[in-house]
Design a protein around this motif. Structure first.
Motif, PDB file in Angstrom:
ATOM      1  N   ALA A   1      26.326  36.637  80.101  1.00 43.00           N
ATOM      2  CA  ALA A   1      27.069  36.396  81.348  1.00 43.00           C
ATOM      3  C   ALA A   1      26.860  34.978  81.874  1.00 43.00           C
ATOM      4  CB  ALA A   1      26.678  37.428  82.407  1.00 43.00           C
ATOM      5  N   SER A   2      26.902  34.000  80.965  1.00 40.30           N
ATOM      6  CA  SER A   2      26.744  32.597  81.377  1.00 40.30           C
ATOM      7  C   SER A   2      27.846  32.199  82.346  1.00 40.30           C
ATOM      8  CB  SER A   2      26.785  31.678  80.148  1.00 40.30           C
ATOM      9  OG  SER A   2      25.732  31.962  79.264  1.00 40.30           O
ATOM     10  N   ASP A   3      27.493  31.319  83.294  1.00 41.56           N
ATOM     11  CA  ASP A   3      28.457  30.868  84.301  1.00 41.56           C
ATOM     12  C   ASP A   3      28.535  29.343  84.357  1.00 41.56           C
ATOM     13  OD1 ASP A   3      25.966  30.315  85.336  1.00 41.56           O
ATOM     14  OD2 ASP A   3      26.193  31.560  87.133  1.00 41.56           O
ATOM     15  N   ASP A   4      28.210  28.692  83.223  1.00 38.29           N
ATOM     16  CA  ASP A   4      28.126  27.233  83.213  1.00 38.29           C
ATOM     17  C   ASP A   4      29.090  26.583  82.223  1.00 38.29           C
ATOM     18  OD1 ASP A   4      26.967  28.131  80.885  1.00 38.29           O
ATOM     19  OD2 ASP A   4      25.339  26.653  80.903  1.00 38.29           O
ATOM     20  N   GLY A   5      30.085  27.313  81.763  1.00 34.90           N
ATOM     21  CA  GLY A   5      31.011  26.758  80.789  1.00 34.90           C
ATOM     22  C   GLY A   5      30.684  27.106  79.357  1.00 34.90           C
ATOM     23  N   THR A   6      29.616  27.874  79.139  1.00 32.99           N
ATOM     24  CA  THR A   6      29.243  28.270  77.786  1.00 32.99           C
ATOM     25  C   THR A   6      30.376  29.034  77.096  1.00 32.99           C
ATOM     26  OG1 THR A   6      26.877  28.355  78.302  1.00 32.99           O
ATOM     27  CG2 THR A   6      27.618  29.656  76.432  1.00 32.99           C
ATOM     28  N   ALA A   7      31.032  29.915  77.819  1.00 35.69           N
ATOM     29  CA  ALA A   7      32.107  30.731  77.219  1.00 35.69           C
ATOM     30  C   ALA A   7      33.213  29.851  76.653  1.00 35.69           C
ATOM     31  CB  ALA A   7      32.663  31.698  78.255  1.00 35.69           C
ATOM     32  N   ARG A   8      33.559  28.793  77.348  1.00 31.48           N
ATOM     33  CA  ARG A   8      34.611  27.890  76.857  1.00 31.48           C
ATOM     34  C   ARG A   8      34.165  27.188  75.589  1.00 31.48           C
ATOM     35  NH1 ARG A   8      35.101  22.642  77.243  1.00 31.48           N
ATOM     36  NH2 ARG A   8      33.468  22.508  78.834  1.00 31.48           N
ATOM     37  N   LEU A   9      32.921  26.731  75.551  1.00 30.89           N
ATOM     38  CA  LEU A   9      32.413  26.057  74.356  1.00 30.89           C
ATOM     39  C   LEU A   9      32.409  26.989  73.156  1.00 30.89           C
ATOM     40  CD1 LEU A   9      29.423  24.055  75.895  1.00 30.89           C
ATOM     41  CD2 LEU A   9      31.626  23.145  75.143  1.00 30.89           C
ATOM     42  N   LEU A  10      32.048  28.242  73.371  1.00 29.32           N
ATOM     43  CA  LEU A  10      32.048  29.214  72.280  1.00 29.32           C
ATOM     44  C   LEU A  10      33.458  29.451  71.767  1.00 29.32           C
ATOM     45  CD1 LEU A  10      29.516  31.831  73.711  1.00 29.32           C
ATOM     46  CD2 LEU A  10      29.089  30.141  71.922  1.00 29.32           C
ATOM     47  N   ALA A  11      34.408  29.575  72.691  1.00 34.10           N
ATOM     48  CA  ALA A  11      35.796  29.839  72.290  1.00 34.10           C
ATOM     49  C   ALA A  11      36.403  28.662  71.540  1.00 34.10           C
ATOM     50  CB  ALA A  11      36.625  30.164  73.524  1.00 34.10           C
ATOM     51  N   GLU A  12      35.971  27.446  71.860  1.00 32.43           N
ATOM     52  CA  GLU A  12      36.566  26.248  71.271  1.00 32.43           C
ATOM     53  C   GLU A  12      35.837  25.757  70.028  1.00 32.43           C
ATOM     54  OE1 GLU A  12      36.646  23.415  74.427  1.00 32.43           O
ATOM     55  OE2 GLU A  12      38.276  24.430  75.524  1.00 32.43           O
ATOM     56  N   HIS A  13      34.677  26.340  69.706  1.00 33.32           N
ATOM     57  CA  HIS A  13      33.923  25.808  68.572  1.00 33.32           C
ATOM     58  C   HIS A  13      34.689  26.069  67.271  1.00 33.32           C
ATOM     59  CE1 HIS A  13      30.657  25.019  65.724  1.00 33.32           C
ATOM     60  NE2 HIS A  13      30.179  24.246  66.690  1.00 33.32           N
ATOM     61  N   PRO A  14      34.788  25.058  66.390  1.00 33.43           N
ATOM     62  CA  PRO A  14      35.583  25.219  65.162  1.00 33.43           C
ATOM     63  C   PRO A  14      35.079  26.286  64.213  1.00 33.43           C
ATOM     64  CG  PRO A  14      34.401  23.115  65.178  1.00 33.43           C
ATOM     65  CD  PRO A  14      34.283  23.680  66.552  1.00 33.43           C
ATOM     66  N   SER A  15      33.813  26.686  64.312  1.00 34.60           N
ATOM     67  CA  SER A  15      33.298  27.721  63.411  1.00 34.60           C
ATOM     68  C   SER A  15      33.781  29.119  63.796  1.00 34.60           C
ATOM     69  CB  SER A  15      31.769  27.691  63.392  1.00 34.60           C
ATOM     70  OG  SER A  15      31.233  28.088  64.646  1.00 34.60           O
ATOM     71  N   LYS A  16      34.358  29.262  64.976  1.00 34.05           N
ATOM     72  CA  LYS A  16      34.914  30.541  65.444  1.00 34.05           C
ATOM     73  C   LYS A  16      33.913  31.696  65.310  1.00 34.05           C
ATOM     74  CE  LYS A  16      38.843  28.640  66.377  1.00 34.05           C
ATOM     75  NZ  LYS A  16      39.195  28.368  67.817  1.00 34.05           N
ATOM     76  N   PRO A  17      32.761  31.594  65.965  1.00 32.48           N
ATOM     77  CA  PRO A  17      31.805  32.704  65.881  1.00 32.48           C
ATOM     78  C   PRO A  17      32.333  33.943  66.598  1.00 32.48           C
ATOM     79  CG  PRO A  17      31.147  31.164  67.599  1.00 32.48           C
ATOM     80  CD  PRO A  17      32.311  30.533  66.887  1.00 32.48           C
ATOM     81  N   GLN A  18      31.866  35.102  66.152  1.00 33.30           N
ATOM     82  CA  GLN A  18      32.139  36.325  66.912  1.00 33.30           C
ATOM     83  C   GLN A  18      31.321  36.249  68.195  1.00 33.30           C
ATOM     84  OE1 GLN A  18      30.949  39.969  64.987  1.00 33.30           O
ATOM     85  NE2 GLN A  18      31.536  41.253  66.715  1.00 33.30           N
ATOM     86  N   VAL A  19      31.926  36.535  69.321  1.00 30.71           N
ATOM     87  CA  VAL A  19      31.252  36.426  70.608  1.00 30.71           C
ATOM     88  C   VAL A  19      31.331  37.759  71.339  1.00 30.71           C
ATOM     89  CG1 VAL A  19      31.175  35.255  72.847  1.00 30.71           C
ATOM     90  CG2 VAL A  19      31.785  33.962  70.787  1.00 30.71           C
ATOM     91  N   VAL A  20      30.197  38.203  71.828  1.00 29.06           N
ATOM     92  CA  VAL A  20      30.129  39.371  72.697  1.00 29.06           C
ATOM     93  C   VAL A  20      29.590  38.890  74.040  1.00 29.06           C
ATOM     94  CG1 VAL A  20      29.053  41.605  73.118  1.00 29.06           C
ATOM     95  CG2 VAL A  20      29.777  40.976  70.803  1.00 29.06           C
ATOM     96  N   ARG A  21      30.362  39.076  75.071  1.00 28.26           N
ATOM     97  CA  ARG A  21      29.936  38.641  76.410  1.00 28.26           C
ATOM     98  C   ARG A  21      29.485  39.860  77.200  1.00 28.26           C
ATOM     99  NH1 ARG A  21      30.182  34.443  80.058  1.00 28.26           N
ATOM    100  NH2 ARG A  21      30.541  35.041  82.224  1.00 28.26           N
ATOM    101  N   LEU A  22      28.213  39.861  77.591  1.00 27.45           N
ATOM    102  CA  LEU A  22      27.673  40.979  78.349  1.00 27.45           C
ATOM    103  C   LEU A  22      28.043  40.837  79.826  1.00 27.45           C
ATOM    104  CD1 LEU A  22      24.134  41.349  76.743  1.00 27.45           C
ATOM    105  CD2 LEU A  22      26.274  42.464  76.102  1.00 27.45           C
ATOM    106  N   PRO A  23      28.166  41.944  80.541  1.00 27.38           N
ATOM    107  CA  PRO A  23      28.565  41.871  81.958  1.00 27.38           C
ATOM    108  C   PRO A  23      27.478  41.331  82.873  1.00 27.38           C
ATOM    109  CG  PRO A  23      28.118  44.141  81.310  1.00 27.38           C
ATOM    110  CD  PRO A  23      28.085  43.328  80.054  1.00 27.38           C
ATOM    111  N   ARG A  24      26.255  41.314  82.385  1.00 28.32           N
ATOM    112  CA  ARG A  24      25.134  40.776  83.168  1.00 28.32           C
ATOM    113  C   ARG A  24      24.108  40.199  82.200  1.00 28.32           C
ATOM    114  NH1 ARG A  24      20.807  44.018  82.619  1.00 28.32           N
ATOM    115  NH2 ARG A  24      21.170  46.133  81.820  1.00 28.32           N
ATOM    116  N   ASN A  25      23.158  39.451  82.749  1.00 27.25           N
ATOM    117  CA  ASN A  25      22.119  38.867  81.912  1.00 27.25           C
ATOM    118  C   ASN A  25      21.112  39.951  81.525  1.00 27.25           C
ATOM    119  OD1 ASN A  25      20.205  37.314  80.644  1.00 27.25           O
ATOM    120  ND2 ASN A  25      19.706  36.051  82.413  1.00 27.25           N
ATOM    121  N   ALA A  26      21.118  40.332  80.251  1.00 27.16           N
ATOM    122  CA  ALA A  26      20.204  41.364  79.752  1.00 27.16           C
ATOM    123  C   ALA A  26      18.954  40.776  79.128  1.00 27.16           C
ATOM    124  CB  ALA A  26      20.932  42.239  78.733  1.00 27.16           C
TER     125      ALA A  26
END
Length: 315
Positions: A54-79
């Motif tokens: 549940a990052s709130d610092d732009g991490t999600a955008r970096l993951l979505a734009e990375h050329p390696s296209k990793p599988q991403v699971v975003r949790l609803p809270r910091n676990a």
């Protein structure tokens, strides 16, 4: 390739993927790209799974734009690291699961070196170096009072969760990752259960990783000391001989009770009275569930708790 009828067909070579590399991130915008770049440069094929706490610092955008296209699971809270690894375990369908911190940058041969060295062991721990090149860890050792500490030589009691390779099926068989730990000691607790089940854990110093230690958790902070002290006690209650677990819990409580009476109490962060009182309260609140987990661990153990303790703690 030519068939008996004289016609030709093309055979596509399928490269088998043995490992899923799981990266846990939380507010990793400042370093996650370097980690993913290094994974993309690995000389061994693999899958990459990023669990975003549940990052709130732009991490999600970096993951979505990375050329390696990793599988991403975003949790609803910091676990936490432990909770995210536990969530990832249910999604991994490869025989091997690599653990990697988001502030770690593995050498190109890191994963291949771990896979080749694993042999019949259940887990292999990489070598972590600090950014200045100083060694940080090749695994985990146990101290006489049941702390997990960085090991700089072999053999090692356990693997360091910052960069390691674990057999997925065996990890599930010994109870997975203790999600409730949130952060710290989830790796040592897991290694202890592997040892109790009779499995081997290797150090592989040739598998090298540069690690910006503690970017997210800030070692020395009140949160660090709370998680560190609480989870050590929970781990001992789950895995150690009963006498050792009782001794260390009683010692922690006695030191805490005596702090207000001391003229010059220790100044270290883990000796703050309020922090230690909170640790004791959390351990006692979790005691019934922890003892149930202890019984489950005992059912799959093939080596006695006392034997493991004697084998791996200094005398």
């Amino acid at each position: 390739m030519t068939t008996s009828s004289g016609t030709s067909r093309i055979v596509l070579a399928v490269t088998e993927v043995s490992s899923t590399v799981v990266v846990v991130t939380w507010r990793g915008a400042g370093h996650i790209t370097a980690c993913l770049d290094a994974l993309a440069a690995q000389d061994r094929p693999h899958r990459t799974l990023v669990v975003d706490n549940a990052s709130d610092d732009g991490t999600a955008r970096l993951l979505a734009e990375h050329p390696s296209k990793p599988q991403v699971v975003r949790l609803p809270r910091n676990a936490g690291y432990a909770g995210a690894m536990a969530a990832a375990l249910s999604l991994v369908d490869t025989p091997l699961m690599a653990w990697l911190n988001d502030d770690a940058v593995p050498d190109p041969a890191w994963l291949g070196t771990l896979e080749d060295a694993l042999g019949t062991a259940a887990a292999a721990s990489a070598r972590l170096d600090r950014p200045d090149g100083a060694p940080q860890s090749v695994g985990v050792r146990l101290t006489a009072d049941g702390y997990g500490a960085d090991a700089l030589g072999e053999p090692v009691f356990g693997f360091c969760g910052g960069a390691a390779l674990v057999r997925t099926g065996i990890l599930r068989a010994v109870g997975g990752v203790p999600a409730s730990f949130f952060c710290y000691y989830e790796d040592t607790d897991t290694a202890w259960r592997l040892r109790l089940a009779g499995h081997e854990i290797l150090a592989v110093p040739a598998a090298r990783v540069t690690h910006r230690h503690g970017v997210s958790t800030q070692p020395g902070s009140p949160r660090f000391h709370r998680w560190n002290e609480r989870n050590r006690l929970l781990m001992l209650l789950r895995c150690a001989p009963a006498a050792v677990a009782a001794r260390e819990l009683a010692r922690f409580a006695a030191i805490t009770a005596a702090l207000p009476l001391r003229r010059n109490p220790p100044r270290a962060g883990n000796f703050r009275l309020s922090l230690r009182a909170r640790v004791l309260a959390e351990v006692l609140l979790r005691l019934p569930a922890t003892l149930r987990a202890r019984r489950r661990i005992g059912r799959f153990a093939t080596i006695g708790r006392g034997q493991v303790w004697r084998n791996w703690t200094p005398r």
